[in-house]
Design a protein around this motif. Structure first.
Motif, mmCIF file in Angstrom:
data_model
loop_
_atom_site.group_PDB
_atom_site.id
_atom_site.type_symbol
_atom_site.label_atom_id
_atom_site.label_comp_id
_atom_site.label_asym_id
_atom_site.label_seq_id
_atom_site.Cartn_x
_atom_site.Cartn_y
_atom_site.Cartn_z
ATOM 1 N N ASP A 130 0.863 -1.052 -0.231
ATOM 2 C CA ASP A 130 0.063 -0.007 -0.130
ATOM 3 C C ASP A 130 1.025 1.203 0.006
ATOM 4 O OD1 ASP A 130 -2.739 0.925 0.018
ATOM 5 O OD2 ASP A 130 -2.544 1.513 1.953
ATOM 6 N N ILE A 131 2.098 1.146 0.810
ATOM 7 C CA ILE A 131 2.908 2.355 0.745
ATOM 8 C C ILE A 131 3.562 2.705 -0.667
ATOM 9 C CG2 ILE A 131 5.229 2.997 1.629
ATOM 10 C CD1 ILE A 131 3.252 3.827 3.619
ATOM 11 N N ILE A 132 3.978 1.473 -1.335
ATOM 12 C CA ILE A 132 4.495 1.672 -2.695
ATOM 13 C C ILE A 132 3.391 2.218 -3.890
ATOM 14 C CG2 ILE A 132 5.939 0.266 -4.449
ATOM 15 C CD1 ILE A 132 7.077 -1.375 -2.431
ATOM 16 N N PHE A 133 2.271 1.588 -3.392
ATOM 17 C CA PHE A 133 1.105 1.929 -4.172
ATOM 18 C C PHE A 133 1.090 3.623 -4.224
ATOM 19 C CE2 PHE A 133 -3.095 2.571 -5.628
ATOM 20 C CZ PHE A 133 -3.208 1.757 -6.891
ATOM 21 N N GLN A 134 0.977 4.056 -3.074
ATOM 22 C CA GLN A 134 0.687 5.432 -2.725
ATOM 23 C C GLN A 134 1.810 6.126 -2.997
ATOM 24 O OE1 GLN A 134 0.835 6.790 1.579
ATOM 25 N NE2 GLN A 134 -1.193 7.686 1.010
ATOM 26 N N TYR A 135 3.084 5.873 -2.992
ATOM 27 C CA TYR A 135 4.351 6.824 -3.611
ATOM 28 C C TYR A 135 4.104 6.662 -5.192
ATOM 29 C CZ TYR A 135 8.988 7.573 -4.754
ATOM 30 O OH TYR A 135 10.096 8.057 -5.298
ATOM 31 N N ILE A 136 3.737 5.551 -5.980
ATOM 32 C CA ILE A 136 3.594 5.667 -7.339
ATOM 33 C C ILE A 136 2.436 6.494 -7.871
ATOM 34 C CG2 ILE A 136 3.459 4.053 -9.219
ATOM 35 C CD1 ILE A 136 4.793 1.882 -7.835
ATOM 36 N N PHE A 137 1.285 6.209 -7.331
ATOM 37 C CA PHE A 137 0.057 6.893 -7.714
ATOM 38 C C PHE A 137 -0.454 8.146 -7.029
ATOM 39 C CE2 PHE A 137 -0.022 2.357 -8.957
ATOM 40 C CZ PHE A 137 -0.176 2.584 -10.516
ATOM 41 N N GLY A 138 0.105 8.458 -5.865
ATOM 42 C CA GLY A 138 -0.293 9.590 -5.317
ATOM 43 C C GLY A 138 -1.325 9.040 -4.132
ATOM 44 N N HIS A 139 -1.719 8.090 -4.215
ATOM 45 C CA HIS A 139 -2.883 7.617 -3.077
ATOM 46 C C HIS A 139 -2.466 6.326 -2.973
ATOM 47 C CE1 HIS A 139 -5.402 5.684 -6.374
ATOM 48 N NE2 HIS A 139 -5.072 6.765 -7.041
ATOM 49 N N ASP A 140 -3.338 5.858 -2.017
ATOM 50 C CA ASP A 140 -3.144 4.337 -1.621
ATOM 51 C C ASP A 140 -4.250 3.468 -2.116
ATOM 52 O OD1 ASP A 140 -5.401 4.883 0.195
ATOM 53 O OD2 ASP A 140 -4.506 3.240 1.826
ATOM 54 N N LEU A 141 -4.516 2.323 -1.722
ATOM 55 C CA LEU A 141 -5.438 1.525 -2.473
ATOM 56 C C LEU A 141 -6.971 2.053 -2.072
ATOM 57 C CD1 LEU A 141 -3.833 -2.054 -1.656
ATOM 58 C CD2 LEU A 141 -4.126 -0.925 -3.977
ATOM 59 N N PHE A 142 -6.939 2.810 -1.005
ATOM 60 C CA PHE A 142 -8.381 3.124 -0.264
ATOM 61 C C PHE A 142 -8.560 4.517 -0.560
ATOM 62 C CE2 PHE A 142 -6.983 -0.457 2.513
ATOM 63 C CZ PHE A 142 -7.922 -1.195 2.355
ATOM 64 N N GLY A 143 -7.655 5.246 -1.511
ATOM 65 C CA GLY A 143 -7.862 6.567 -2.120
ATOM 66 C C GLY A 143 -7.268 7.611 -1.154
ATOM 67 N N TYR A 144 -6.598 7.189 -0.065
ATOM 68 C CA TYR A 144 -5.805 8.172 0.790
ATOM 69 C C TYR A 144 -4.667 8.621 0.260
ATOM 70 C CZ TYR A 144 -9.480 6.202 4.125
ATOM 71 O OH TYR A 144 -10.259 5.818 4.769
ATOM 72 N N PRO A 146 -1.093 11.233 0.735
ATOM 73 C CA PRO A 146 0.011 11.340 1.926
ATOM 74 C C PRO A 146 -0.538 12.282 3.098
ATOM 75 C CG PRO A 146 1.042 11.832 -0.200
ATOM 76 C CD PRO A 146 -0.350 11.735 -0.475
ATOM 77 N N ASP A 147 -0.165 12.281 4.333
ATOM 78 C CA ASP A 147 -0.632 13.360 5.435
ATOM 79 C C ASP A 147 -0.464 14.806 4.911
ATOM 80 O OD1 ASP A 147 1.945 13.640 5.927
ATOM 81 O OD2 ASP A 147 1.817 12.827 8.104
ATOM 82 N N ARG A 151 4.038 13.132 4.239
ATOM 83 C CA ARG A 151 4.783 11.983 4.343
ATOM 84 C C ARG A 151 3.699 10.698 3.893
ATOM 85 N NH1 ARG A 151 5.436 13.024 10.634
ATOM 86 N NH2 ARG A 151 3.327 13.770 10.453
ATOM 87 N N LEU A 152 4.175 9.635 3.530
ATOM 88 C CA LEU A 152 3.376 8.435 2.974
ATOM 89 C C LEU A 152 2.951 7.650 4.423
ATOM 90 C CD1 LEU A 152 5.640 7.152 0.197
ATOM 91 C CD2 LEU A 152 3.901 8.725 0.046
ATOM 92 N N THR A 153 1.662 7.521 4.520
ATOM 93 C CA THR A 153 1.044 6.588 5.958
ATOM 94 C C THR A 153 0.105 5.575 5.285
ATOM 95 O OG1 THR A 153 -0.788 8.339 5.542
ATOM 96 C CG2 THR A 153 1.030 9.063 7.011
ATOM 97 N N ALA A 154 -0.161 5.588 3.996
ATOM 98 C CA ALA A 154 -1.051 4.142 3.711
ATOM 99 C C ALA A 154 -2.416 4.337 4.378
ATOM 100 C CB ALA A 154 -0.263 3.067 3.377
ATOM 101 N N VAL A 155 -2.657 2.989 4.737
ATOM 102 C CA VAL A 155 -3.863 2.822 5.543
ATOM 103 C C VAL A 155 -4.110 3.628 6.990
ATOM 104 C CG1 VAL A 155 -4.360 0.572 4.434
ATOM 105 C CG2 VAL A 155 -2.912 0.530 6.632
ATOM 106 N N PHE A 156 -2.772 4.004 7.340
ATOM 107 C CA PHE A 156 -2.822 4.633 8.687
ATOM 108 C C PHE A 156 -3.433 6.197 8.696
ATOM 109 C CE2 PHE A 156 0.466 1.384 8.864
ATOM 110 C CZ PHE A 156 -0.172 0.440 9.947
ATOM 111 N N GLY A 157 -3.582 6.414 7.463
ATOM 112 C CA GLY A 157 -4.180 7.967 7.299
ATOM 113 C C GLY A 157 -3.424 9.121 8.128
ATOM 114 N N GLU A 158 -3.725 9.744 9.188
ATOM 115 C CA GLU A 158 -2.910 11.001 9.574
ATOM 116 C C GLU A 158 -1.690 10.520 10.416
ATOM 117 O OE1 GLU A 158 -3.021 14.254 8.730
ATOM 118 O OE2 GLU A 158 -4.421 13.403 7.249
ATOM 119 N N GLU A 159 -1.760 9.216 10.749
ATOM 120 C CA GLU A 159 -0.825 8.693 11.711
ATOM 121 C C GLU A 159 0.469 8.207 10.852
ATOM 122 O OE1 GLU A 159 -2.304 6.709 15.479
ATOM 123 O OE2 GLU A 159 -3.660 5.774 13.954
ATOM 124 N N ALA A 160 1.760 8.754 11.188
ATOM 125 C CA ALA A 160 3.010 8.496 10.430
ATOM 126 C C ALA A 160 3.411 7.120 11.137
ATOM 127 C CB ALA A 160 3.799 9.523 10.204
#
Length: 240
Positions: A130-144, A146-147, A151-160
């Motif tokens: 999910d982190i790598i996906f967010q890095y490449i596409f600008g959002h994670d698998l759920f559409g979130y 970076p904070d 920073r890339l947080t993936a499924v953790f939202g605002e928590e780094a």
């Protein structure tokens, strides 16, 4: 379905809740605490039902004394630290109970570590992907995205905390791989892929402490287990 639920023993339910710990860290602090307290309650009930004895070893006594010291210190200074901090010091004792409970269940071979390691493997691999996906596409698998700090947080939202999560559970997932692919020819390639996946994800998170800790853990594993030295070297070289 009803037959399956009837066959669920207290031991199985306790093990299921134990295996949900890696997932609960993803779902948030509320789920973590609910999962922890439920596990402790069911474990104590199960231990009492089976008449198992708590092993008050030297290590256990030191741990209990440590948490009691925190509680007593908080009580003495309750006027300066306020009541909520005193209450938190009492709640910290749950970790001493957790240690005692796990020790009893492990001694009596009632905890399924295999499923726990596999759960760690699935969850840490998912967070890494999910982190790598967010890095490449600008959002994670759920559409979130970076904070607020980028920073890339993936499924953790605002928590780094993605980096520390991967660093902690990736080593447990290593054992999950050994259980899941035991005596199979493709164990090596899968292990190599997971190690590289975790390293790249922690690097993208830009958490230097987590990355250094993960590399040091792999180096220790390299020193103590010669069977996987080549895989560890190749994974680190590929990552670099």
């Amino acid at each position: 379905m009803s037959v399956y639920l009837k066959n669920l023993s207290l031991e199985r339910i306790t093990n299921i809740i134990f295996c949900l710990f890696p997932l609960s860290f993803i779902l948030g602090s509320l789920i973590i605490h609910l999962n922890l307290y439920l596990f402790l309650i069911l474990s104590v009930i199960y231990i009492k039902k089976k008449n198992y004895k708590f092993n008050l070893s030297y290590t256990s006594n030191i741990l209990i004394c440590f948490f009691l010291f925190i509680i007593i210190s908080s009580l003495i200074n309750i006027e300066s630290i306020k009541y909520d901090f005193f209450l938190r010091s009492i709640l910290l004792f749950r970790f001493a109970i957790l240690y005692l409970v796990l020790e009893v269940l492990l001694i009596n071979n009632k905890i399924n570590l295999k499923n726990f390691f596999i759960s760690s493997l699935v969850c840490s691999s998912f967070v890494s992907f999910d982190i790598i996906f967010q890095y490449i596409f600008g959002h994670d698998l759920f559409g979130y995205g970076p904070d607020a700090g980028g920073r890339l947080t993936a499924v953790f939202g605002e928590e780094a905390i993605a980096g520390s999560y991967i660093q902690k559970f990736s080593l447990l997932s290593f054992f999950g791989l050994l259980f899941l692919f035991n005596k199979k020819n493709y164990k090596g390639p899968v292990l190599f892929s997971i190690l590289v996946l975790n390293l790249v994800a922690v690097f993208f998170v830009n958490n230097k402490i987590s990355l250094i800790s993960l590399l040091l853990s792999l180096i220790l594993l390299f020193l103590f287990d010669k069977r996987f030295r080549l895989l560890i070297i190749l994974s680190i070289i590929t990552f670099i």
